[in-house]
Design a protein around this motif. Structure first.
Motif, PDB file in Angstrom:
ATOM      1  N   GLN A  23       0.832  -1.196   0.000  1.00 53.46           N
ATOM      2  CA  GLN A  23       0.000   0.000   0.000  1.00 53.46           C
ATOM      3  C   GLN A  23       0.870   1.251   0.000  1.00 53.46           C
ATOM      4  N   THR A  24       0.251   2.374  -0.357  1.00 57.27           N
ATOM      5  CA  THR A  24       0.913   3.670  -0.260  1.00 57.27           C
ATOM      6  C   THR A  24      -0.029   4.633   0.449  1.00 57.27           C
ATOM      7  N   GLY A  25       0.504   5.790   0.790  1.00 57.81           N
ATOM      8  CA  GLY A  25      -0.309   6.802   1.445  1.00 57.81           C
ATOM      9  C   GLY A  25      -0.961   7.753   0.459  1.00 57.81           C
ATOM     10  N   MET A  26      -1.358   8.899   0.973  1.00 62.10           N
ATOM     11  CA  MET A  26      -2.109   9.885   0.191  1.00 62.10           C
ATOM     12  C   MET A  26      -1.306  10.415  -0.991  1.00 62.10           C
ATOM     13  N   ASP A  27       0.004  10.535  -0.844  1.00 62.47           N
ATOM     14  CA  ASP A  27       0.823  11.034  -1.948  1.00 62.47           C
ATOM     15  C   ASP A  27       0.687  10.133  -3.168  1.00 62.47           C
ATOM     16  N   GLY A  28       0.667   8.829  -2.938  1.00 59.10           N
ATOM     17  CA  GLY A  28       0.503   7.880  -4.035  1.00 59.10           C
ATOM     18  C   GLY A  28      -0.860   7.995  -4.698  1.00 59.10           C
ATOM     19  N   VAL A  29      -1.893   8.209  -3.888  1.00 56.46           N
ATOM     20  CA  VAL A  29      -3.250   8.377  -4.430  1.00 56.46           C
ATOM     21  C   VAL A  29      -3.315   9.598  -5.344  1.00 56.46           C
ATOM     22  N   VAL A  52      -3.860  -6.071  -9.322  1.00 61.28           N
ATOM     23  CA  VAL A  52      -4.574  -4.861  -9.718  1.00 61.28           C
ATOM     24  C   VAL A  52      -4.290  -3.785  -8.681  1.00 61.28           C
ATOM     25  N   ILE A  53      -4.432  -2.547  -9.107  1.00 59.04           N
ATOM     26  CA  ILE A  53      -4.306  -1.413  -8.189  1.00 59.04           C
ATOM     27  C   ILE A  53      -5.688  -1.048  -7.683  1.00 59.04           C
ATOM     28  N   ILE A  54      -5.852  -1.062  -6.374  1.00 61.40           N
ATOM     29  CA  ILE A  54      -7.099  -0.634  -5.748  1.00 61.40           C
ATOM     30  C   ILE A  54      -6.854   0.739  -5.132  1.00 61.40           C
ATOM     31  N   VAL A  55      -7.693   1.695  -5.486  1.00 58.02           N
ATOM     32  CA  VAL A  55      -7.518   3.050  -4.978  1.00 58.02           C
ATOM     33  C   VAL A  55      -8.702   3.436  -4.100  1.00 58.02           C
ATOM     34  N   SER A  57      -9.909   6.629  -1.015  1.00 55.64           N
ATOM     35  CA  SER A  57      -9.752   8.072  -0.862  1.00 55.64           C
ATOM     36  C   SER A  57      -8.401   8.448  -0.262  1.00 55.64           C
ATOM     37  N   GLU A  58      -7.760   7.509   0.449  1.00 61.12           N
ATOM     38  CA  GLU A  58      -6.527   7.846   1.145  1.00 61.12           C
ATOM     39  C   GLU A  58      -5.351   6.926   0.845  1.00 61.12           C
ATOM     40  N   GLN A  59      -5.581   5.788   0.173  1.00 63.59           N
ATOM     41  CA  GLN A  59      -4.494   4.834  -0.047  1.00 63.59           C
ATOM     42  C   GLN A  59      -4.598   4.135  -1.392  1.00 63.59           C
ATOM     43  N   LEU A  60      -3.445   3.659  -1.876  1.00 63.50           N
ATOM     44  CA  LEU A  60      -3.377   2.739  -3.004  1.00 63.50           C
ATOM     45  C   LEU A  60      -3.010   1.377  -2.447  1.00 63.50           C
ATOM     46  N   PHE A  61      -3.573   0.317  -3.045  1.00 65.79           N
ATOM     47  CA  PHE A  61      -3.250  -1.034  -2.631  1.00 65.79           C
ATOM     48  C   PHE A  61      -2.900  -1.871  -3.844  1.00 65.79           C
ATOM     49  N   LEU A 209     -15.566  -2.685   8.396  1.00 64.69           N
ATOM     50  CA  LEU A 209     -14.828  -2.857   7.150  1.00 64.69           C
ATOM     51  C   LEU A 209     -13.921  -1.660   6.917  1.00 64.69           C
ATOM     52  N   THR A 210     -12.770  -1.905   6.324  1.00 67.23           N
ATOM     53  CA  THR A 210     -11.894  -0.815   5.914  1.00 67.23           C
ATOM     54  C   THR A 210     -12.294  -0.331   4.524  1.00 67.23           C
ATOM     55  N   GLU A 211     -11.745   0.803   4.113  1.00 67.50           N
ATOM     56  CA  GLU A 211     -12.006   1.292   2.760  1.00 67.50           C
ATOM     57  C   GLU A 211     -11.472   0.309   1.718  1.00 67.50           C
ATOM     58  N   LYS A 212     -10.370  -0.336   2.043  1.00 63.55           N
ATOM     59  CA  LYS A 212      -9.815  -1.351   1.144  1.00 63.55           C
ATOM     60  C   LYS A 212     -10.829  -2.466   0.925  1.00 63.55           C
ATOM     61  N   ALA A 213     -11.418  -2.951   2.009  1.00 60.35           N
ATOM     62  CA  ALA A 213     -12.396  -4.031   1.903  1.00 60.35           C
ATOM     63  C   ALA A 213     -13.611  -3.603   1.091  1.00 60.35           C
ATOM     64  N   LYS A 214     -14.124  -2.411   1.362  1.00 57.94           N
ATOM     65  CA  LYS A 214     -15.307  -1.931   0.635  1.00 57.94           C
ATOM     66  C   LYS A 214     -15.035  -1.856  -0.858  1.00 57.94           C
ATOM     67  N   THR A 215     -13.854  -1.373  -1.219  1.00 60.08           N
ATOM     68  CA  THR A 215     -13.501  -1.245  -2.629  1.00 60.08           C
ATOM     69  C   THR A 215     -13.387  -2.615  -3.286  1.00 60.08           C
ATOM     70  N   ILE A 216     -12.751  -3.550  -2.602  1.00 60.29           N
ATOM     71  CA  ILE A 216     -12.603  -4.898  -3.150  1.00 60.29           C
ATOM     72  C   ILE A 216     -13.957  -5.587  -3.279  1.00 60.29           C
TER      73      ILE A 216
END
Length: 246
Positions: A23-29, A52-55, A57-61, A209-216
């Protein structure tokens, strides 16, 4: 497409962070969203390793998309790090099933766009699993065999493993030295999901759930192309039930 060398270097630096940390932080997003070249390069790098890249509001995964990915978490690894000694494929199937039940419990209907609850208590999670197990039991042996082929889940083994964890039978199991309660198992699943960044323990035996989970979930579990309608199968029996339990 030809990319400027500077863009390639920027994208690769971002990819190395994802490969190292997942993952990355906001700068990566911000960089991913603002620069078409870097976004295209990063998506290409990820595709080369079956990710795949999951984006959010605050992180890239960086998320593995197939079992061929070097970043894929293997079944044996999960057994070794999270499940009890001597864990079998049945324990693993139950872990996956519990995860599907958890994901579905946050959504009102199949293909919901947003979660309809903020958090879930662990005892509620156990109850939801029991309800889904009870529904599976309404199918006869032949039906379950057909459903196993359709969804690639061993439903009969899942039922057996869950029933073996019946808390009512705990005293007998302690005598044999082979005891594991349902809440204990669910706590293990929670720990696995938390380590993967999919749930957050908010205390008081509650998780969200985290934002990562919701996106996935939106990208894969709500898309029949990817999940073969697995959530629809598991929760399609009583879609109105969640509204009653909010």
């Amino acid at each position: 497409m030809n990319y400027p060398e500077q863009k390639v270097i920027q994208a690769f630096r971002l990819y190395t962070v994802l490969a190292r940390d997942g993952q990355t932080g906001m700068d990566g997003v911000q960089l991913y969203r603002a620069d078409d070249a870097i976004r295209g390069l990063l998506d290409t790098f990820a595709k080369q390793v079956d990710c795949v890249i999951i984006v959010t509001s605050e992180q890239l995964f960086l998320v593995p998309e197939t079992t061929l990915s070097p970043f894929h978490v293997s079944n044996d690894w999960i057994k070794r790090h999270y499940l009890r000694a001597g864990a079998t494929n049945g324990d693993l199937y139950l872990l996956y099933f519990a995860t599907l039940v958890l994901f579905g419990s946050f959504y009102d209907t199949y293909q919901s766009q947003e979660p309809t609850r903020l958090f879930l208590r662990l005892d509620e999670w156990v109850r939801f699993i029991q309800e889904r197990i009870d529904q599976l039991k309404t199918h006869d042996e032949e039906e379950l065999k057909q459903l196993e082929q359709e969804f690639s889940y061993n439903w009969r083994l899942i039922i057996e493993k869950w029933d073996d964890m019946d808390d009512i039978k705990e005293s007998a199991k302690r005598q044999s030295g082979n005891t594991i309660s349902r809440l204990s198992f669910i706590d293990t699943v929670k720990r696995f999901l938390a380590d993967q960044g999919l749930v957050q323990d908010i205390g008081n035996e509650e998780i969200r759930l985290t934002e990562k989970a919701k996106t996935i979930i939106q990208r894969y579990f709500m898309e029949v192309e990817y999940n073969k309608g697995i959530l629809e199968f598991i929760y399609g029996f009583k879609e109105e039930q969640h509204a009653d339990n909010q």
